[in-house]
Design a protein around this motif. Structure first.
Motif, PDB file in Angstrom:
ATOM      1  N   VAL A 101       0.832  -1.198   0.000  1.00 54.57           N
ATOM      2  CA  VAL A 101       0.000   0.000   0.000  1.00 54.57           C
ATOM      3  C   VAL A 101       0.870   1.252   0.000  1.00 54.57           C
ATOM      4  O   VAL A 101       0.596   2.231  -0.723  1.00 54.57           O
ATOM      5  N   ARG A 102       1.931   1.246   0.798  1.00 48.24           N
ATOM      6  CA  ARG A 102       2.817   2.411   0.837  1.00 48.24           C
ATOM      7  C   ARG A 102       3.497   2.605  -0.508  1.00 48.24           C
ATOM      8  O   ARG A 102       3.645   3.743  -0.974  1.00 48.24           O
ATOM      9  N   TRP A 103       3.903   1.514  -1.142  1.00 51.65           N
ATOM     10  CA  TRP A 103       4.536   1.628  -2.462  1.00 51.65           C
ATOM     11  C   TRP A 103       3.548   2.185  -3.478  1.00 51.65           C
ATOM     12  O   TRP A 103       3.879   3.058  -4.282  1.00 51.65           O
ATOM     13  N   ALA A 104       2.300   1.702  -3.442  1.00 48.11           N
ATOM     14  CA  ALA A 104       1.288   2.195  -4.372  1.00 48.11           C
ATOM     15  C   ALA A 104       0.986   3.673  -4.119  1.00 48.11           C
ATOM     16  O   ALA A 104       0.824   4.461  -5.063  1.00 48.11           O
ATOM     17  N   ALA A 105       0.920   4.050  -2.815  1.00 51.24           N
ATOM     18  CA  ALA A 105       0.668   5.461  -2.500  1.00 51.24           C
ATOM     19  C   ALA A 105       1.803   6.347  -2.993  1.00 51.24           C
ATOM     20  O   ALA A 105       1.579   7.441  -3.525  1.00 51.24           O
ATOM     21  N   ALA A 106       3.041   5.873  -2.830  1.00 51.92           N
ATOM     22  CA  ALA A 106       4.187   6.645  -3.320  1.00 51.92           C
ATOM     23  C   ALA A 106       4.159   6.775  -4.835  1.00 51.92           C
ATOM     24  O   ALA A 106       4.488   7.830  -5.394  1.00 51.92           O
ATOM     25  N   LEU A 107       3.745   5.702  -5.519  1.00 49.16           N
ATOM     26  CA  LEU A 107       3.658   5.746  -6.980  1.00 49.16           C
ATOM     27  C   LEU A 107       2.602   6.751  -7.427  1.00 49.16           C
ATOM     28  O   LEU A 107       2.832   7.555  -8.348  1.00 49.16           O
ATOM     29  N   VAL A 108       1.427   6.728  -6.784  1.00 49.80           N
ATOM     30  CA  VAL A 108       0.367   7.675  -7.137  1.00 49.80           C
ATOM     31  C   VAL A 108       0.832   9.102  -6.875  1.00 49.80           C
ATOM     32  O   VAL A 108       0.657  10.005  -7.716  1.00 49.80           O
ATOM     33  N   ALA A 109       1.445   9.326  -5.711  1.00 49.07           N
ATOM     34  CA  ALA A 109       1.882  10.677  -5.365  1.00 49.07           C
ATOM     35  C   ALA A 109       2.955  11.177  -6.329  1.00 49.07           C
ATOM     36  O   ALA A 109       2.912  12.324  -6.795  1.00 49.07           O
ATOM     37  N   SER A 110       3.943  10.320  -6.639  1.00 49.36           N
ATOM     38  CA  SER A 110       5.018  10.760  -7.532  1.00 49.36           C
ATOM     39  C   SER A 110       4.492  11.031  -8.935  1.00 49.36           C
ATOM     40  O   SER A 110       4.890  12.009  -9.578  1.00 49.36           O
ATOM     41  N   SER A 111       3.574  10.197  -9.425  1.00 46.09           N
ATOM     42  CA  SER A 111       3.004  10.435 -10.754  1.00 46.09           C
ATOM     43  C   SER A 111       2.201  11.725 -10.785  1.00 46.09           C
ATOM     44  O   SER A 111       2.268  12.497 -11.753  1.00 46.09           O
ATOM     45  N   LEU A 112       1.440  11.970  -9.725  1.00 51.98           N
ATOM     46  CA  LEU A 112       0.638  13.187  -9.672  1.00 51.98           C
ATOM     47  C   LEU A 112       1.527  14.424  -9.600  1.00 51.98           C
ATOM     48  O   LEU A 112       1.312  15.410 -10.322  1.00 51.98           O
ATOM     49  N   ILE A 113       2.544  14.382  -8.743  1.00 59.22           N
ATOM     50  CA  ILE A 113       3.430  15.541  -8.591  1.00 59.22           C
ATOM     51  C   ILE A 113       4.200  15.808  -9.879  1.00 59.22           C
ATOM     52  O   ILE A 113       4.291  16.958 -10.343  1.00 59.22           O
ATOM     53  N   ALA A 114       4.770  14.751 -10.468  1.00 57.50           N
ATOM     54  CA  ALA A 114       5.520  14.937 -11.710  1.00 57.50           C
ATOM     55  C   ALA A 114       4.606  15.428 -12.829  1.00 57.50           C
ATOM     56  O   ALA A 114       5.001  16.287 -13.634  1.00 57.50           O
ATOM     57  N   GLY A 115       3.379  14.911 -12.892  1.00 62.39           N
ATOM     58  CA  GLY A 115       2.452  15.359 -13.927  1.00 62.39           C
ATOM     59  C   GLY A 115       2.080  16.820 -13.781  1.00 62.39           C
ATOM     60  O   GLY A 115       2.033  17.569 -14.766  1.00 62.39           O
ATOM     61  N   LEU A 116       1.819  17.256 -12.537  1.00 66.37           N
ATOM     62  CA  LEU A 116       1.489  18.660 -12.313  1.00 66.37           C
ATOM     63  C   LEU A 116       2.681  19.566 -12.611  1.00 66.37           C
ATOM     64  O   LEU A 116       2.514  20.681 -13.136  1.00 66.37           O
ATOM     65  N   ALA A 117       3.890  19.109 -12.280  1.00 63.06           N
ATOM     66  CA  ALA A 117       5.081  19.939 -12.498  1.00 63.06           C
ATOM     67  C   ALA A 117       5.396  20.110 -13.975  1.00 63.06           C
ATOM     68  O   ALA A 117       5.877  21.170 -14.398  1.00 63.06           O
TER      69      ALA A 117
END
Length: 729
Positions: free
Chosen positions: A448-464
């Motif tokens: 779950v932590r790995w999946a949450a990190a993946l979602v967060a990193s994809s969202l942050i990189a996409g917004l940036a």
């Protein structure tokens, strides 16, 4: 009583002012102590500003400007300035600004070369150093050590790019071959419209002196028969031969990979393993672009980070199996050296493109920090990588790959650092368990932590990276997060590891089964790209942004990421204001666009831009439609054009007409008429707005209707810079 009030009031006011001033002084001192230590993170930003200042000159600055970094260097040598935090920060800021300007000017001096100033046909001889495909699909070669027969060596470009329209891909000469070809050579083209991408400037810094095409097959020239004076007088050095040898090896490896796998997955594998993207189908490429997965094709930070991280983890885990080895040797440093060597090999095999060089520099900085026992993933490491990249190639500041790569990396590092600080602030040493909040939890918690990190990193990189994508490519990917969540894990957990294993087994001839298994993951990525690209509204087009938009958004984002404390919140205000202004102010696009020499005309209509031709001038047509935010094809836009060459236009000040004529008569030049005559040099009598061959021969032309009448602009350069040698004011 009245007197005491009249005297005491000013006294209390003075004490209040003193307290307020003291608070401001204390806050300023706190800022100097805490925030100015982070000024080093702004050094690449200031360098980039200096590079932009150099490119913004209308005339080439004098050589004496190169000495501008000297005063801040001397100031930093003064003990009093070194000990004063504010003065030291000011000197460093001025040094970074002037150093960026000087490095850009030096790179322009180093790139100086002969270039052609007018089109002509000649027999060219040279060595193929790169092979790719043109937009038409024809093979295109880049030649160095060029000889143009009938032209003096001092006036011959160092590099020439020729599209071989008569050759097939299978027959095209490979890198390292010497060829002779009769070609029509052209000067690097000006922008397709005023304010668009300046290819001439990019060609100058790439030392590309001419582009052209050949309607005859290229002829291979044996080494013993090479007649060019440059080839005879200037034998290649070791590094030049090694570079061409690596390019030839890349193409052989790409051919072998494509032969061992199905067409689509083989082309994808060749792209991510050796950087050879010529076989990617247009449908697959467009689906990857729409779904925001095109970054998977470019060998950049994602691939380099995955590969070197895999090597680092594997070597370190292998050494950890032996307790004696761990006690005797620093396992993490040995693993870092192995990862750097793997990254260096990958850099060479992938063609050492600018994006790959940038990725390797970032990896080099990170693992150097590991070797020095410093944190590897920090904003200081990102800033150091940006400084190195800008110092080596200042013009890369304007590459979309540079902007997207460092935007995503900076945002990710800053976000996870803020999250780490927030977690640490929640821990209390006086709580039971010495402040440690670790719980055993259920077994699936790491997943779950790995999946949450993946979602967060994809969202942050996409917004940036979204502002860069919108400004540079004129499109947004609303489902990019979904596509990356589905595809990136397959890259990291399946495709890249199997690609590394295939590379190790290739010398033994046992890579085919691994490549076949790797293709399963590639098929999944392509399936995700096509499914996401087919969703409603997946391809959102964005019209050309104002010139200030990207700079304002990037500065606001950097302000939010690089500072700490309450000061960083100002970045949110600037970011919101820039987005609000950009979205609320409609894009102003020219009513009429005319390509150089008048071969293509585009008129803005209620249905979109209408073009005069369904084929030909495809690059200009594609860029015009993209900058309009229009996803139509050239043929669709051509179908919008009226049958008549007399087109009504509606401007803010009233109706106008556009007339496209070959030989205008006396009654054609009337009031409220924009008269386009590509073959007429002299202006006819009358009050019309005239666009003739004199203006069109210099570049593309735009006509914008305003309340004060039409504004005519040309893309012909109005400055005197090395990359615009023939420009006129």
């Amino acid at each position: 009583m009245t007197a005491s009030v009249s005297i005491g009031g000013p006294a209390r006011a003075g004490r209040g002012l003193a307290v307020g001033f003291g608070w401001l002084q204390a806050a300023w001192q706190g800022f100097l102590r805490q925030e100015l230590r982070r000024l080093i993170l702004w050094l690449p930003v200031l360098m980039g500003l200096g590079i932009s200042l150099y490119l913004g000159w209308r005339d080439e600055p004098p050589v004496a400007v190169l000495l501008l970094p000297l005063p801040p260097v001397l100031a930093l040598a003064v003990p009093g300035i070194r000990r004063n935090g504010a003065l030291r920060a000011l000197a460093l800021a001025v040094l970074a600004l002037t150093a960026g300007h000087a490095l850009a000017q030096l790179s322009a001096v180093r790139a100086a070369m002969p270039a052609i100033t007018h089109p002509f046909a000649a027999t060219a001889e040279g060595r193929v150093i790169a092979l790719d495909r043109a937009a038409s699909g024809a093979p295109r070669v880049l030649l160095d050590r060029v000889t143009l027969f009938g032209r003096a060596l001092s006036r011959t470009p160092l590099r020439v790019r020729v599209t071989l329209t008569a050759d097939t891909w299978a027959d095209a000469p490979r890198p390292g071959a010497w060829i002779r070809v009769y070609a029509t050579l052209l000067t690097p083209r000006p922008p397709v419209e005023p304010g668009a991408f300046d290819f001439a400037r990019r060609a100058y810094f790439d030392r590309l002196g001419a582009i052209g095409f050949s309607r005859e097959p290229a002829v291979a020239v044996p080494a013993a028969e090479i007649a060019g004076p440059r080839a005879l007088a200037d034998p290649p050095g070791f590094f030049a031969r090694a570079s061409v040898g690596l390019v030839a090896l890349r193409h052989r490896l790409a051919d072998a990979i494509r032969e061992a796998m199905p067409a689509a997955s083989g082309a994808f594998a060749a792209a991510i393993l050796v950087g050879e993207r010529s076989a990617i189908g247009e449908e697959d490429a467009e689906a990857l672009r729409i779904s925001s997965l095109a970054h998977l094709l470019a060998i950049s930070g994602l691939h380099m980070g995955m590969l070197t991280g895999l090597v680092f983890a594997t070597v370190r885990a292998g050494l950890s199996l032996s307790g004696g080895a761990v006690r005797r040797w620093p396992a993490h440093k040995i693993a870092a050296v192995a990862a750097l060597l793997a990254g260096l090999v990958y850099l060479g095999l992938s063609g050492a493109t600018v994006a790959t060089q940038r990725a390797f520099v970032m990896v080099l900085v990170a693992f150097t920090c590991v070797l020095m026992d410093r944190p590897a993933i920090t904003l200081r490491a990102v800033a150091a990588a940006a400084v190195i990249v800008l110092a080596l190639r200042p013009i890369s500041l304007f590459d979309p790959g540079f902007q997207m790569s460092f935007a995503a990396t900076t945002a990710l590092v800053a976000a996870f650092a803020a999250w780490r600080d927030w977690r640490l602030s929640r821990e209390r040493p006086d709580e039971p368990g010495d402040g440690r909040r670790r719980r055993r939890g259920w077994p699936g918690r790491p997943v779950v932590r790995w999946a949450a990190a993946l979602v967060a990193s994809s969202l942050i990189a996409g917004l940036a990276t979204a502002p860069v994508t919108a400004v540079q490519f004129h499109r947004l990917a609303p489902y990019g997060l979904l596509a990356n969540l589905l595809a990136v894990p397959a890259m990291g957990l399946w495709i890249v590891p199997l690609g590394a294993i295939a590379a190790l087994l290739a010398p033994l001839g046992a890579a085919a089964p691994v490549l076949s298994a790797m293709g399963w993951g590639i098929d999944w990525v392509l399936a995700v790209a096509h499914e996401v690209a087919g969703l409603p509204g997946a391809d959102r087009r964005v019209a050309a942004a104002p010139s200030w938009a990207l700079g304002a958004l990037m500065i606001a984002g950097l302000w939010l990421c690089l500072w700490r404390g309450p000061l960083r919140l100002a970045g949110l205000a600037v970011l919101g204001l820039a987005l609000a202004v950009w979205s609320s102010v409609p894009a102003t696009r020219p009513a009429v666009l005319i390509a150089q020499h008048g071969r293509l005309v585009g008129v803005l209509t209620p249905d979109g831009r209408a073009l005069t031709r369904a084929t030909g001038q495809s690059y200009a047509a594609e860029r015009w439609l993209a900058r309009d935010g229009d996803g139509a094809s050239q043929s669709t836009a051509a179908a919008r054009f009226p049958v008549s060459d007399d087109i009504p236009l509606q401007g803010p000040a009233g109706p106008w007409r556009l007339a496209i004529v070959r030989a205008p008569g006396d009654d054609d030049c009337q009031a409220s008429v924009i008269l386009v005559a590509p073959r007429l040099r002299a202006r006819p009598e009358g009050p019309c707005v005239f666009v003739g061959s004199d203006l069109l021969s210099a570049g593309a032309v735009s006509v914008t209707l305003t309340r004060d009448g039409p504004v005519v602009r040309s893309s012909a350069p109005m400055d005197r810079r090395p990359w615009h040698p023939g420009s006129q004011r």
